[in-house]
Scaffold this motif. Structure first.
Motif, short mmCIF file in Angstrom:
data_model
loop_
_atom_site.label_atom_id
_atom_site.label_comp_id
_atom_site.label_asym_id
_atom_site.label_seq_id
_atom_site.Cartn_x
_atom_site.Cartn_y
_atom_site.Cartn_z
N HIS A 36 0.87 -1.19 0.00
CA HIS A 36 0.00 0.00 0.00
C HIS A 36 0.90 1.23 0.00
O HIS A 36 1.35 1.67 1.04
CB HIS A 36 -0.91 -0.04 1.22
CG HIS A 36 -1.88 1.11 1.30
ND1 HIS A 36 -2.53 1.62 0.20
CD2 HIS A 36 -2.31 1.83 2.36
CE1 HIS A 36 -3.31 2.62 0.57
NE2 HIS A 36 -3.19 2.77 1.88
N THR A 37 1.16 1.76 -1.22
CA THR A 37 2.13 2.86 -1.34
C THR A 37 1.56 4.13 -1.95
O THR A 37 2.28 5.11 -2.12
CB THR A 37 3.35 2.41 -2.18
OG1 THR A 37 2.93 2.11 -3.51
CG2 THR A 37 4.03 1.19 -1.56
N THR A 38 0.27 4.11 -2.30
CA THR A 38 -0.35 5.27 -2.95
C THR A 38 -1.86 5.22 -2.76
O THR A 38 -2.43 4.14 -2.55
CB THR A 38 -0.01 5.31 -4.45
OG1 THR A 38 -0.70 6.40 -5.08
CG2 THR A 38 -0.41 4.04 -5.16
N ASN A 39 -2.50 6.37 -2.89
CA ASN A 39 -3.97 6.40 -2.84
C ASN A 39 -4.58 5.70 -4.05
O ASN A 39 -5.74 5.30 -4.01
CB ASN A 39 -4.47 7.85 -2.76
CG ASN A 39 -4.31 8.42 -1.37
OD1 ASN A 39 -4.33 7.71 -0.38
ND2 ASN A 39 -4.12 9.72 -1.30
N ASP A 41 -4.04 2.84 -4.98
CA ASP A 41 -4.34 1.46 -4.60
C ASP A 41 -5.82 1.27 -4.35
O ASP A 41 -6.40 0.25 -4.71
CB ASP A 41 -3.56 1.06 -3.34
CG ASP A 41 -2.05 1.06 -3.54
OD1 ASP A 41 -1.60 0.96 -4.70
OD2 ASP A 41 -1.34 1.17 -2.53
N THR A 108 -5.34 -2.98 5.26
CA THR A 108 -4.03 -2.56 4.75
C THR A 108 -3.11 -2.48 5.97
O THR A 108 -2.98 -1.44 6.59
CB THR A 108 -4.10 -1.20 4.01
OG1 THR A 108 -4.71 -0.25 4.88
CG2 THR A 108 -4.89 -1.31 2.73
N SER A 112 -0.14 2.74 6.54
CA SER A 112 0.27 4.01 5.95
C SER A 112 0.73 3.76 4.52
O SER A 112 1.10 2.65 4.17
CB SER A 112 1.44 4.59 6.76
OG SER A 112 2.02 5.68 6.10
N ARG A 113 0.73 4.81 3.72
CA ARG A 113 1.29 4.70 2.38
C ARG A 113 2.79 4.94 2.40
O ARG A 113 3.49 4.70 1.43
CB ARG A 113 0.60 5.68 1.44
CG ARG A 113 -0.85 5.28 1.18
CD ARG A 113 -1.64 6.36 0.49
NE ARG A 113 -1.65 7.62 1.19
CZ ARG A 113 -2.42 7.93 2.24
NH1 ARG A 113 -3.22 7.03 2.73
NH2 ARG A 113 -2.38 9.11 2.80
N SER A 114 3.30 5.39 3.54
CA SER A 114 4.74 5.58 3.72
C SER A 114 5.37 4.26 4.17
O SER A 114 4.67 3.34 4.59
CB SER A 114 5.00 6.65 4.79
OG SER A 114 4.38 7.86 4.42
N GLY A 175 4.69 -2.22 -5.74
CA GLY A 175 3.74 -1.14 -5.54
C GLY A 175 4.08 0.03 -6.46
O GLY A 175 5.12 0.03 -7.12
N ASN A 180 8.55 2.83 -0.85
CA ASN A 180 7.71 3.00 0.34
C ASN A 180 7.26 1.67 0.95
O ASN A 180 6.54 1.66 1.94
CB ASN A 180 6.47 3.84 0.02
CG ASN A 180 6.82 5.28 -0.20
OD1 ASN A 180 7.92 5.74 0.10
ND2 ASN A 180 5.88 6.04 -0.73
N TYR A 181 7.66 0.56 0.35
CA TYR A 181 7.26 -0.76 0.86
C TYR A 181 8.44 -1.44 1.51
O TYR A 181 9.50 -1.60 0.89
CB TYR A 181 6.69 -1.62 -0.26
CG TYR A 181 6.24 -2.97 0.23
CD1 TYR A 181 5.18 -3.09 1.11
CD2 TYR A 181 6.90 -4.12 -0.16
CE1 TYR A 181 4.77 -4.32 1.58
CE2 TYR A 181 6.49 -5.37 0.30
CZ TYR A 181 5.43 -5.46 1.16
OH TYR A 181 5.04 -6.67 1.63
#
Length: 186
Positions: A36-39, A41, A108, A112-114, A175, A180-181
């Motif tokens: 989960h690295t971006t909106n 997704d 998720t 976080s996406r971070s 991702g 970010n993963y």
């Protein structure tokens, strides 16, 4: 209608749908979505699940369900949660699963996406308490494939065995922002 819409949108944007896991044989589960690295997704997940006819629910900050557009979030499966309250979401999700005939509770666990140092493991306890399997969903931006790639049954497995199985599954899935993963989830 959603099935046709989801499949057509995926085709239009050049994505493929992974339907190798017989999801219709699994009436209830905890559904893990990673990386989960971006909106974005959320968009790919929603249209993919529409295409697979998956009845999913997910927890979201109640600030997303209270404004005028809240009915849209709820119609997509959102359940507003007041994060200032110390409610037990694990027990709540387990009860929802136990009392439903068909439900996929989306999580998720990176939170976080971070980049996260480790995953939150509430999803594991939800599945354990509800006595349902965990399904592993993904959006691979490199291959432009979205879907559900694995079913994990918890019987006779330790938490560490389950987490290792999950970690191994996601090793080669990219991702949108791979930096970010963190592939080490625990």
């Amino acid at each position: 209608m959603k099935k046709i819409l989801g499949r057509n949108i995926l085709k239009l944007i050049g994505w493929k749908l992974d339907i190798s896991v017989p999801v219709h044989n699994v009436p209830k589960c905890v559904l893990v979505a990673a990386p989960h690295t971006t909106n974005w997704d959320f968009f790919y997940t929603i249209i993919s699940f529409w295409a697979m006819e998956i009845p999913m629910k997910f927890f979201i900050k109640d600030s997303w369900t209270k404004p005028w557009y809240g009915f849209i979030i709820e119609s997509l499966g959102g359940i507003g949660i007041d994060r200032s309250q110390r409610a037990n979401r694990v027990d709540y999700a387990a009860e929802l699963l136990k009392n439903s005939n068909r439900l996929y509770m989306l999580n998720t666990p990176e939170g976080s996406r971070s980049r996260a140092e480790k995953w939150k493991t509430g999803f594991y306890y939800m599945a354990q308490k509800a006595e349902v399997p965990i399904l592993l969903a993904y959006c691979d931006y490199e291959k432009k494939i979205a879907g559900i790639g694995k079913v994990i049954h918890l019987e006779n497995k330790s938490k560490e065995e389950v987490l290792t199985e999950i970690q191994d599954f996601y090793l080669n899935i990219k991702g949108k922002h791979p930096e970010n993963y963190n592939p080490k989830i625990f």
